[in-house]
Design a protein around this motif. Structure first.
Motif, PDB file in Angstrom:
ATOM      1  N   UNK A 452       6.419  22.912  -7.116  1.00 38.80           N
ATOM      2  CA  UNK A 452       7.339  23.293  -6.052  1.00 38.80           C
ATOM      3  C   UNK A 452       8.312  24.415  -6.414  1.00 38.80           C
ATOM      4  N   UNK A 453       8.368  24.807  -7.682  1.00 33.87           N
ATOM      5  CA  UNK A 453       9.221  25.920  -8.069  1.00 33.87           C
ATOM      6  C   UNK A 453       8.388  27.103  -8.551  1.00 33.87           C
ATOM      7  N   UNK A 454       7.640  26.881  -9.622  1.00 31.20           N
ATOM      8  CA  UNK A 454       6.829  27.976 -10.166  1.00 31.20           C
ATOM      9  C   UNK A 454       5.561  28.202  -9.365  1.00 31.20           C
ATOM     10  N   UNK A 455       5.119  27.192  -8.622  1.00 29.70           N
ATOM     11  CA  UNK A 455       3.939  27.299  -7.755  1.00 29.70           C
ATOM     12  C   UNK A 455       2.665  27.601  -8.536  1.00 29.70           C
ATOM     13  N   UNK A 456       2.598  27.167  -9.785  1.00 32.13           N
ATOM     14  CA  UNK A 456       1.354  27.320 -10.543  1.00 32.13           C
ATOM     15  C   UNK A 456       0.347  26.238 -10.182  1.00 32.13           C
ATOM     16  N   UNK A 457       0.829  25.157  -9.543  1.00 29.38           N
ATOM     17  CA  UNK A 457      -0.028  24.107  -9.012  1.00 29.38           C
ATOM     18  C   UNK A 457       0.230  23.984  -7.520  1.00 29.38           C
ATOM     19  N   UNK A 458      -0.744  23.418  -6.801  1.00 30.05           N
ATOM     20  CA  UNK A 458      -0.575  23.252  -5.361  1.00 30.05           C
ATOM     21  C   UNK A 458      -1.344  22.022  -4.895  1.00 30.05           C
ATOM     22  N   UNK A 459      -0.847  21.403  -3.829  1.00 33.33           N
ATOM     23  CA  UNK A 459      -1.552  20.309  -3.166  1.00 33.33           C
ATOM     24  C   UNK A 459      -2.446  20.909  -2.096  1.00 33.33           C
ATOM     25  N   UNK A 460      -3.744  20.614  -2.166  1.00 31.18           N
ATOM     26  CA  UNK A 460      -4.698  21.251  -1.259  1.00 31.18           C
ATOM     27  C   UNK A 460      -5.839  20.282  -0.987  1.00 31.18           C
TER      28      UNK A 460
END
Length: 771
Positions: A452-460
């Protein structure tokens, strides 16, 4: 990417100081391992080999049972099928190991005969060649530069520098150096490619052939080493710097690069140190590029972090079978011989000590997704016959890949997701439970930051329509490969909820306009838009279309009141339409096989959700990267990526019991169509429902031994199958207590005596089977 450390005790600076200090040498000399004492005296303390103490240690070593057995079973260069060039059955490797153990020319007639047999086989240019094994197709010698370099290194180590055949091979070694994308280096095969401008011949550098070549030339007096080889040393360092982008000739820089596999026979961090350290002009203060110096310091930092304990001793984590007579063959025990060999390799790097000690934790890739079109292959470690693997090896390799029971390998959440391709989010806490169980509780804050900050991961939503945590740079792959089916189902749901295409367009436009100011929940959007349709269905379809991204829930990271943000604002550099479906399917299948292989075609079709036809096509397109293998207990042919085959051969569960409390729908248990690999028949009904979804499971040494439940009321409940012994129960309780504390359980974990069958259970019952 992976940040590597060994255990919680001792900083790297302390471990490095202990490794380079006098106390380590004293410890080695006080050991009962004569080979280790011999290495310490001759390669660390510079005592002559014929000095009384060194000679006594050498004679004791070559009189040992392990040396006698190695000599008696030396493979014949002209006839034996060595199978792989990273095996001790490969004659140059066997002889290098014997040399480390103190064997010299004249000690054993069989060794002298083996040396002569290697020097006899040459091509017309003077390169040494490996006679083609009888079972391989074709005839004649196989011309690979790694063979010639390996034989040359062995010959020089055994004192055959004056042999004219060795002299000719050394000359040809310099002729064979080529320009590559990384710099001057050696290719895997003998040069025969297309001639480029000015007669220059481009090639894909082979890191292993380059390492062996540099080690061989380092055995010459410094005045005889051509300056050209310093460029090859810099090329190895450049390859390290580009480790996140490319895998030249299939060689990567992840777990296998960091952790030494003993006996030490292959390309890894120690091999690079051995190859580069003798050439200070490539990395030293005055002549060297600071970037090269920093790269070498990082490689040594990785070597120390992954292999050295808080007293400076090397502790083997990966060992080949059959070497328990040597300390390098005993996993988990400090090794005098390994410590001496690593300390000897680091001797030329004393001026780098401060740089190494203060180097930041190094991020290294665990795999390469092929996004730049690079062909991944196994380099020199070519499979010459169809191997068969025991189920135990497959289970052990999966535990390592999943970061279960690997305390020396401290990874980031991004690394874990990369290594398993995706973490299922069957319920909000599931990804966090998976991360905490594998990486420790301290990784939880970093996981929230990555999402949620760096956005290197995402929920998809991707594979089989399930919600997953994926790496942001992997989103174009999963979106293109699986998105059509996902969008089809959510569009049908829109229709079932009475949302027409026109309604959807209007509502989607209004949602995007409202989200210009920042993330909002569905409730907040409903209050602003006042829709006359199912807004939840609209938001789901907008996420599946790549218009929205799921953001930090209003009620915290484990909450259900999801906020939504605009995809283009959250991930402006990610284009979901950058890949076509076929290429994306190929990349997804490659990633899956790398993460979970060996797998069957049915496994690929099921896990990816591509279906049998598309999965078969993707596997066919990857044909030259994959090998067919047999696995004990598999009825169908399985596939493994060539670059991962040696992981299976060396994989073993490092220490027992290895306990994991896997969340519902965990990536490990739902990784394949067949469900017997980790879950015995006796507990299958407690773990899986009819759709292949899994309940929270207790895994001990890779086998499901029960289920657990962190209930909505805050109780952490445990149920054990009869096969779980007292030692396993104690280990499970320790892990449960840590999770209970992290996730706010209201009471201590407790065991229950009954558990339901879950075959036809609804999702809520599957997630909370004991509540």
């Amino acid at each position: 990417m992976t940040a590597l450390t060994v255990g919680p005790a001792g900083s790297r600076a302390d471990r490095l100081a202990a490794l380079l200090g006098d106390s380590l040498v004293e410890w080695v000399l006080a050991s009962d391992e004569p080979a280790a004492r011999f290495v310490a005296r001759t390669r660390i303390l510079d005592q002559p080999e014929d000095s009384p103490a060194a000679d006594a240690d050498r004679r004791a070593s070559i009189a040992s049972r392990i040396v006698r057995e190695l000599v008696d079973t030396l493979p014949a260069w002209s006839s034996d099928d060595f199978g792989r060039r990273d095996s001790v059955r490969y004659l140059p490797n066997a002889l290098l190991l014997l040399h480390d153990l103190g064997v010299r020319s004249g000690d054993f007639p069989r060794v002298d005969a083996a040396l002569e047999s290697m020097l006899e086989h040459r091509d017309r240019h003077g390169r040494f060649v490996a006679p083609r094994p009888a079972r391989a197709a074709g005839s004649g010698p196989a011309a690979a530069l790694c063979d010639s370099h390996a034989v040359t290194e062995v010959a020089l180590r055994f004192g055959l520098r004056d042999d004219p055949r060795v002299e000719r091979a050394l000359e040809q070694m310099l002729v064979d150096m080529r320009r590559s994308d990384h710099g001057r280096a050696w290719c895997c095969e003998a040069p025969r490619g297309r001639i480029r401008l000015f007669g220059r011949q481009e090639c894909e550098m082979c890191p292993h052939a380059t390492v062996i070549g540099l080690r061989a030339l380092a055995l010459l007096p410094a005045r005889e080493r051509p300056s050209l080889v310093e460029e090859a040393a810099r090329t190895l360092l450049a390859t390290w710097r580009r480790r996140t982008e490319e895998r030249p000739s299939g060689f990567g820089h992840g777990y296998q690069f960091a952790t030494i596999s003993w006996p030490h026979l292959w390309y890894d961090a120690l091999a690079v140190v051995e190859a580069v350290a003798p050439y200070p002009a490539a990395w030293g203060d005055e002549q060297g590029d600071p970037a090269d110096r920093n790269a070498l310091a990082e490689i040594v930092a990785v070597l120390v972090d992954a292999n050295v304990d808080d007293r400076g001793r090397v502790v083997p984590h990966r060992v080949a079978a059959g070497f328990r007579d040597l300390s390098i063959g005993r996993k988990g025990e400090p090794s005098p011989l390994g410590s001496a060999l690593v300390r000897a390799a680091l001797r030329p790097l004393a001026s780098l000590a401060d740089d190494i000690a203060t180097a930041a934790p190094v991020e290294i890739p665990a795999r390469h997704d092929g996004s730049r079109g690079t062909r991944e292959r196994a380099g020199c470690a070519v499979l010459l016959e169809r191997p068969r693997y025991a189920m135990a090896s497959l289970v052990a390799r999966q535990l390592q890949r999943q970061h279960i029971g690997t305390p020396w390998l401290h990874a980031t959440p991004e690394t874990l997701v990369s290594d398993v391709v995706a973490l299922p989010a069957i319920e909000p806490r599931a990804p966090y439970l998976a991360i905490a169980d594998r990486l420790g509780l301290r990784a939880l804050d970093r996981a929230v930051d990555a999402l949620y900050e760096r956005r290197t991961l995402a929920l998809f939503r991707c594979m089989r329509g399930g919600l997953h945590v994926v790496r942001s740079d992997m989103l174009p792959v999963v979106a293109a490969a699986t998105g059509r089916a996902v969008r089809h189902h959510s569009a049908r749901y829109l229709g079932a909820r009475g949302v027409t295409p026109r309604h959807y367009e209007i509502l989607a436009s209004q949602v995007l306009e409202e989200l210009d100011e920042g993330p909002l929940t569905a409730r907040e959007l409903r209050a602003r838009i006042h829709p006359h349709a199912d807004l939840s269905a609209v938001l789901t379809h907008m996420c599946n279309e790549g218009l929205l991204l799921r953001d930090l829930p209003e009620d915290g990271p484990y909450g259900r009141r999801t906020r939504f943000t605009r995809f283009d604002l959250a991930l402006p550099g990610v284009r979901l339409d950058s890949l076509d479906e076929d290429r994306a399917a190929r990349e997804l299948v490659r990633a899956y096989v790398r993460a979970y292989g060996p797998v069957t075609e049915a496994d690929v079709a099921w896990w990816t959700g591509l279906g049998p036809r598309r999965a078969a096509r993707a596997l066919a397109e990857l044909d030259d990267e994959l090998a067919e293998v047999d696995v004990e207990g598999f009825e169908q042919t399985a596939f493994v990526h060539l670059a991962d085959a040696d992981e299976l051969e060396s994989a073993a569960i490092p220490g027992r019991p290895v306990v994991a409390l896997l969340p519902a729908g965990d990536a490990l248990l739902t990784s394949r169509r067949q469900r017997s690999m980790f879950v015995p028949d006796a507990v299958r009904g407690l773990v899986f429902d009819a759709r292949g979804r899994s309940a929270p499971a207790i895994l001990v040494d890779g086998v499901a031994r029960g289920i657990w439940d962190l209930s909505p009321s805050g109780s952490l409940l445990l149920y054990a199958a009869p096969s779980l012994d007292d030692k396993g129960r104690s280990a499970v309780e320790a892990g449960a207590e840590a999770l209970a504390a992290a996730f706010g359980a209201s009471e201590d974990p407790r065991w229950v005596h009954e558990a339901p069958e879950l075959r036809d259970a609804p999702l809520r019952r599957l997630v909370h089977p004991l509540s």
